[in-house]
Design a protein around this motif. Structure first.
Motif, short mmCIF file in Angstrom:
data_model
loop_
_atom_site.label_atom_id
_atom_site.label_comp_id
_atom_site.label_asym_id
_atom_site.label_seq_id
_atom_site.Cartn_x
_atom_site.Cartn_y
_atom_site.Cartn_z
N GLU A 184 -4.11 0.84 -3.24
CA GLU A 184 -4.97 0.12 -2.29
C GLU A 184 -6.14 1.01 -1.83
OE1 GLU A 184 -2.84 -2.00 0.67
OE2 GLU A 184 -4.68 -2.72 1.62
N ASP A 249 -3.81 -7.66 -4.73
CA ASP A 249 -2.73 -6.68 -4.69
C ASP A 249 -1.43 -7.35 -5.17
OD1 ASP A 249 -1.56 -4.28 -4.31
OD2 ASP A 249 -1.68 -4.28 -2.12
N ARG A 368 3.33 7.51 0.09
CA ARG A 368 3.82 6.83 1.29
C ARG A 368 5.09 7.48 1.80
NH1 ARG A 368 4.14 1.91 -0.34
NH2 ARG A 368 2.04 1.31 0.27
MG LIG Z 1 -0.43 -1.47 -2.13
#
Ligand SMILES: [Mg+2]
Ligand SMILES: Nc1ncnc2c1ncn2[C@@H]1O[C@H](COP(=O)(O)OP(=O)(O)OP(=O)(O)O)[C@@H](O)[C@H]1O
Length: 469
Positions: A184, A249, A368
């Motif tokens: 993203e 996405d 993440r």
């Molecule tokens: Mg994503």
């Protein structure tokens, strides 16, 4: 001519007015037409004699001349429909010797050239308006640039270079990579450095749109398209993103039926709003992302091959964190910096041993996961340096392997410098193991576990906190 006190001959004035692209009407204080030029009469389909001396409302549709003659307030660039054409009207009060005596109205004729000119002007204005509208909606702006993409490892640097290179083109881009690798972020950065950056960036999570709403969400609908439709209709993602970028996405989660509709829109470069009469051309750049193996999905028949080719004009593959271990320290420090702002901290460091542990982990959740680990660490750290003990056990407990083929030289070098572990680390590890074992034996009962270990419950809880149990 005398009654107007003009110096030019009346015929001159008539000619001047007829040469002008605007048509002219003059009313007195009562709104009675006292002058109207011949071109205007022609447009209205009546003679000068028929128009003169009559109230403006009886002669000109939607006029406001009688109002301006009373209020003395000018009205500029009003859109006024007359006899089926939308005219651009300006209305000025006429004040003579300080007294409001009437009003002058000018309208622009829908002469094809003028109209085109005006339409362009209007379109530009509308574009500008949309631009500012969109600017105001923070969500529609790209939030990251290539500078925010931290990493110097060869694989990552190559992906970044590729992104920078293709940002300027209009080709579709497919960003692939495991979850949390920064897909993203990349999409934002590409839009940001493209020619489209002043237009919206519209992220769409394809996994979260119910099939029944696909068309109205993507293509919008006209007012009254169905019961419950919002008044004024609704603009779909494609319309909102006009001249900008749509970020699709999790494209791999899109059901086949939706894939067909999306493909059609991409091929035709136009959309058909639900309940709409005509197709609307759209100008959007597509960036899609997925962590699924689309090629495999095409083989299985769960992803349309033609859509795959249309999206995958340019492929950017983001490497998982374990394949760019040399970036871990850099990313960790940059993430810490970001987290400090969130937690009102300052000067939080991370020990080399902790970095080593981070580098040894496989990071299935990629950046993440690293972000989450560091957020947890910043919450439990007492001093200003994050130590191994502030990391979750599954990371703190792993062996730092020498010559791990995934890790790079600098890390391996640091590892060999720490072949002999500090006694304190060894003791901590043993303590952790003992606590975990006790908890296992007591089925998670902490009081029981503390008893078995022969320590007080306060001390037990303290240790659990430190070890993140
Ligand atoms: Mg994503
Ligand atoms: N190179 C990077 N530098 C700094 N932060 C990064 C980088 N890559 C990712 N991040 C951070 O990691 C998190 C995950 O990134 P992002 O949401 O772009 O991943 P994703 O690939 O879209 O994941 P998913 O497939 O799960 O949606 C974000 O909070 C982002 O800020």
């Amino acid at each position: 001519m005398g009654c107007f006190g003009m110096k030019l001959p009346y015929e001159w004035l008539e000619e001047i007015i007829s040469l002008s692209i605007e048509r002219i009407v003059v009313v007195n204080h009562e709104g009675i037409i006292v002058y109207i030029d011949s071109g205007y009469c022609e447009f209205l389909g009546m003679s000068y004699e028929e128009a003169i001396g009559r109230p403006a409302q009886d002669v000109i549709m939607n006029t406001r001349m009688h109002i301006v003659a009373k209020t003395g307030k000018k009205e500029l660039e009003d859109l006024q429909p007359i006899n089926g054409s939308v005219m651009i009207a300006n209305r000025y009060p006429i004040v003579i010797n300080g007294e409001l005596v009437g009003a002058l109205g000018t309208v622009m004729f829908p002469d094809p050239d003028n109209l085109r000119h005006f339409k362009n002007k209007m379109n530009n204005l509308m574009e500008e308006l949309n631009f500012y509208k969109n600017k105001a909606i923070n969500e529609l702006k790209s939030k990251y640039t290539f500078e925010d993409l931290v990493g110097k490892s060869p694989l990552f640097a190559a992906a970044k270079r590729m992104g920078e290179k293709v940002a300027g083109s209009d080709s579709s881009i497919l960003i692939t990579g495991e979850s949390g690798t920064g897909k993203e972020l990349f999409a934002h950065a590409i839009h940001h450095s493209s020619m489209r950056s002043h237009f919206p960036f519209v992220p769409v999570n394809c996994a979260s749109i119910p099939e029944s709403l696909f068309e109205s969400e993507f293509f919008g609908y006209d007012e009254g398209a169905f019961t419950g439709a919002v008044k004024g209709g609704k603009e779909g993602f494609f319309k909102v993103a006009d001249k900008g970028t749509i970020f699709l996405d999790e494209i791999g989660e899109m059901p086949l039926s939706m894939q067909s509709k999306l493909l059609r829109a991409l091929q035709e470069k136009e959309i058909q709003p639900v309940g709409g009469q005509k197709a609307i051309p759209v100008d959007v750049r597509i960036i899609a992302a997925t962590n699924r193996d689309l090629i495999q999905m095409v083989e299985d028949g769960s992803f349309r091959q033609d859509l795959y080719y249309r999206l995958n004009v340019i492929n950017i593959e983001l490497p998982p964190l374990r394949k760019r271990k040399e970036d871990i320290e850099l990313i960790a420090k940059s993430l810490l910096h970001k987290l400090e702002r969130k937690f009102y901290r300052n000067g939080t460091a991370i020990s080399p041993e902790a970095i080593e542990k981070l580098a040894a982990h496989k990071w299935p959740g990629n950046v993440r996961e690293l972000e989450n680990v560091l957020e947890r660490a910043i919450n439990v750290v007492d001093g200003s340096e994050i130590q191994v003990s502030h990391l979750p056990l599954y990371i703190a407990d792993q062996e730092v392997k020498r010559g791990d083929q995934d890790s790079n030289d600098s890390i391996a070098h640091k590892s060999s410098a720490a072949v002999v572990e500090l006694l304190k680390d060894t003791i901590e590890k043993a303590e952790k193991k003992a606590i975990l074992h006790a908890l296992h034996v007591t089925d998670g009962n902490k009081l029981e576990a503390a008893k078995l270990l022969g320590i007080g419950k306060t001390k037990f809880y303290d240790k659990c906190k430190v070890f993140g149990i």
